[in-house]
Design an enzyme around this catalytic site. Structure first.
Site, short mmCIF file in Angstrom:
data_model
loop_
_atom_site.label_atom_id
_atom_site.label_comp_id
_atom_site.label_asym_id
_atom_site.label_seq_id
_atom_site.Cartn_x
_atom_site.Cartn_y
_atom_site.Cartn_z
N ASP A 224 0.85 -1.20 0.00
CA ASP A 224 0.00 0.00 0.00
C ASP A 224 0.88 1.25 0.00
O ASP A 224 1.40 1.65 1.04
CB ASP A 224 -0.94 0.00 1.21
CG ASP A 224 -1.89 1.18 1.17
OD1 ASP A 224 -2.90 1.10 0.46
OD2 ASP A 224 -1.59 2.21 1.81
N GLU B 91 2.00 5.15 -0.15
CA GLU B 91 1.55 6.54 0.05
C GLU B 91 2.38 7.39 -0.91
O GLU B 91 3.52 7.03 -1.26
CB GLU B 91 1.75 7.00 1.49
CG GLU B 91 1.01 6.16 2.53
CD GLU B 91 -0.49 6.02 2.28
OE1 GLU B 91 -1.10 6.99 1.80
OE2 GLU B 91 -1.04 4.94 2.56
N ASP C 287 -2.41 1.42 -6.94
CA ASP C 287 -1.01 1.29 -6.52
C ASP C 287 -0.12 0.76 -7.66
O ASP C 287 0.93 1.32 -7.95
CB ASP C 287 -0.90 0.35 -5.30
CG ASP C 287 -1.60 0.94 -4.08
OD1 ASP C 287 -0.93 1.52 -3.22
OD2 ASP C 287 -2.84 0.82 -4.01
N HIS D 119 -4.23 5.78 6.19
CA HIS D 119 -3.39 6.51 5.24
C HIS D 119 -1.92 6.56 5.65
O HIS D 119 -1.13 7.27 5.01
CB HIS D 119 -3.90 7.94 4.96
CG HIS D 119 -5.28 7.97 4.37
ND1 HIS D 119 -5.62 7.30 3.20
CD2 HIS D 119 -6.44 8.55 4.80
CE1 HIS D 119 -6.91 7.50 2.95
NE2 HIS D 119 -7.43 8.24 3.91
N ASP E 44 -2.00 0.83 6.88
CA ASP E 44 -2.95 0.37 5.86
C ASP E 44 -2.64 -1.08 5.47
O ASP E 44 -3.53 -1.91 5.34
CB ASP E 44 -2.91 1.28 4.63
CG ASP E 44 -3.59 2.63 4.86
OD1 ASP E 44 -4.23 2.80 5.92
OD2 ASP E 44 -3.49 3.51 3.98
P1 AMP Z 1 -4.37 5.47 0.69
O1 AMP Z 1 -3.71 4.18 0.37
O2 AMP Z 1 -5.85 5.43 0.66
O3 AMP Z 1 -3.83 5.94 2.00
O4 AMP Z 1 -3.96 6.52 -0.41
C1 AMP Z 1 -2.75 6.44 -1.12
C2 AMP Z 1 -2.37 7.80 -1.64
O5 AMP Z 1 -3.44 8.33 -2.43
C3 AMP Z 1 -2.11 8.86 -0.59
O6 AMP Z 1 -0.78 8.79 -0.11
C4 AMP Z 1 -2.34 10.12 -1.39
O7 AMP Z 1 -1.24 10.41 -2.23
C5 AMP Z 1 -3.51 9.74 -2.28
N1 AMP Z 1 -4.78 10.09 -1.65
C6 AMP Z 1 -5.55 9.34 -0.86
N2 AMP Z 1 -6.64 9.99 -0.44
C7 AMP Z 1 -6.56 11.23 -0.99
C8 AMP Z 1 -7.37 12.40 -0.97
N3 AMP Z 1 -8.52 12.44 -0.29
N4 AMP Z 1 -6.96 13.49 -1.68
C9 AMP Z 1 -5.81 13.47 -2.38
N5 AMP Z 1 -5.01 12.40 -2.46
C10 AMP Z 1 -5.36 11.29 -1.77
MG MG Z 2 -2.56 3.91 2.25
MG MG Z 3 -3.88 2.56 -0.65
#
Ligand code: AMP
Ligand code: MG
Ligand code: MG
Length: 279
Positions: free
Chosen positions: A12, A14, A112, A173, A178
């Protein structure tokens, strides 16, 4: 019990972000994984790495707020090529790169490995096609969840956890947290009998052009395949040999399909079969 994969690795990323559209290129800032033994349904090991973005080195306040990852953490980290090399060394240390199909990545969604990783590799000058194949096909846990017939408000990680009677642990996040939460979804679905088969592959548009040597009835044609799909290859070969082609083979392997075609090396000799050969 027959399992397609004995081991899966939850991944996962970021990445750099801001409100609205993502920065270009969007870069990895955290590269975490959790290795699971599916049959034993247990966590074996985890991998953590922050990554220093080089195109947009300054994190937005929005990004730190979302992920909890600080400027100091990415400033102290190695850039993406080193993190990727460490990730591969970690996989290899667990014997997972010794043979193709020893494991598959599990992600929550396709972003991803379908979007971020190819873009990051391109931005860092890394040839994605030369990496182990596992980085080009994966299991989207949302598809496994859907196939299980369970209901959730959305197919987000938190809703899937709730539907399985699990609470979010750690910081949503943050990549490693995650991964751990997605791993808990995987283990819960495995306990309910879900199968973990490949659900997605790198889109053919992400592969570079492919030069091939086509052979048919003692004739040879050099072609360049722009889109790695069987239909495209058959169309190209039909034009090159002025005969309707129906199948393609490499050496004495099975007929090529879209998946096998994506993975061919440049310059591969491909034997064509035409409709009239089969008549
Ligand atoms: P996640 O795995 O859901 O934590 O998201 C992976 C990546 O997607 C994050 O590190 C951000 O770069 C991008 N991301 C996730 N949610 C948002 C959001 N609400 N607005 C902008 N970018 C996001
Ligand atoms: Mg994440
Ligand atoms: Mg993710």
């Amino acid at each position: 019990m027959h399992l397609p994969f004995e081991h899966v690795v939850v991944l996962d990323f970021e990445a750099t972000c801001q409100p609205g559209a993502a920065p270009v290129p969007q870069e990895v800032i955290e590269f975490p994984s959790v290795l699971l033994a599916l049959a034993e349904r247990r966590v074996i090991d985890s991998f953590e790495a922050f990554v220093r973005p080089v195109h947009h080195p300054t994190l937005t306040a929005f990004c730190t707020e979302l992920t909890s990852i600080t400027q100091a953490e990415v400033d102290a980290a190695a850039p993406f090529p080193e993190a990727l090399a460490r990730h591969q060394a970690w996989l290899a240390g667990h014997g997972l790169l010794a043979r193709e199909g020893a494991f598959a990545f599990v992600t929550c969604g396709d972003w991803d490995l379908a979007t971020l990783f190819p873009g990051q590799c391109a931005a860092a000058g890394i040839d994605l096609v030369k990496l182990p194949r596992a980085y080009r096909r994966w299991i989207n846990v949302k598809e496994v969840f859907k196939a299980s017939g369970r209901r959730a408000k959305t197919l987000g990680m938190v809703s899937m956890l709730a539907s399985l009677g699990l609470e979010l642990e750690g910081r949503h996040h943050r990549g490693i947290d995650d991964c751990r939460n997605i791993a808990r979804i995987v283990l819960a679905l495995a306990a309910l009998g879900s199968r973990f088969d490949i659900t997605a592959r790198l889109p053919s548009s992400q592969y570079p052009e492919l030069p091939l040597e086509l052979r048919w009835q003692g004739r040879s044609e050099s072609v360049v395949l722009r889109r790695r799909g069987l239909a495209t290859l058959l169309g190209l070969a039909s034009g090159a040999f002025h005969s309707k082609m129906t199948q393609a083979f490499v050496a004495d392997g099975p007929p090529l399909d879209d998946d096998a075609l994506c993975e061919l090396a440049p310059g591969t000799i491909v034997r064509m079969v035409a409709a009239k050969d089969e008549a």
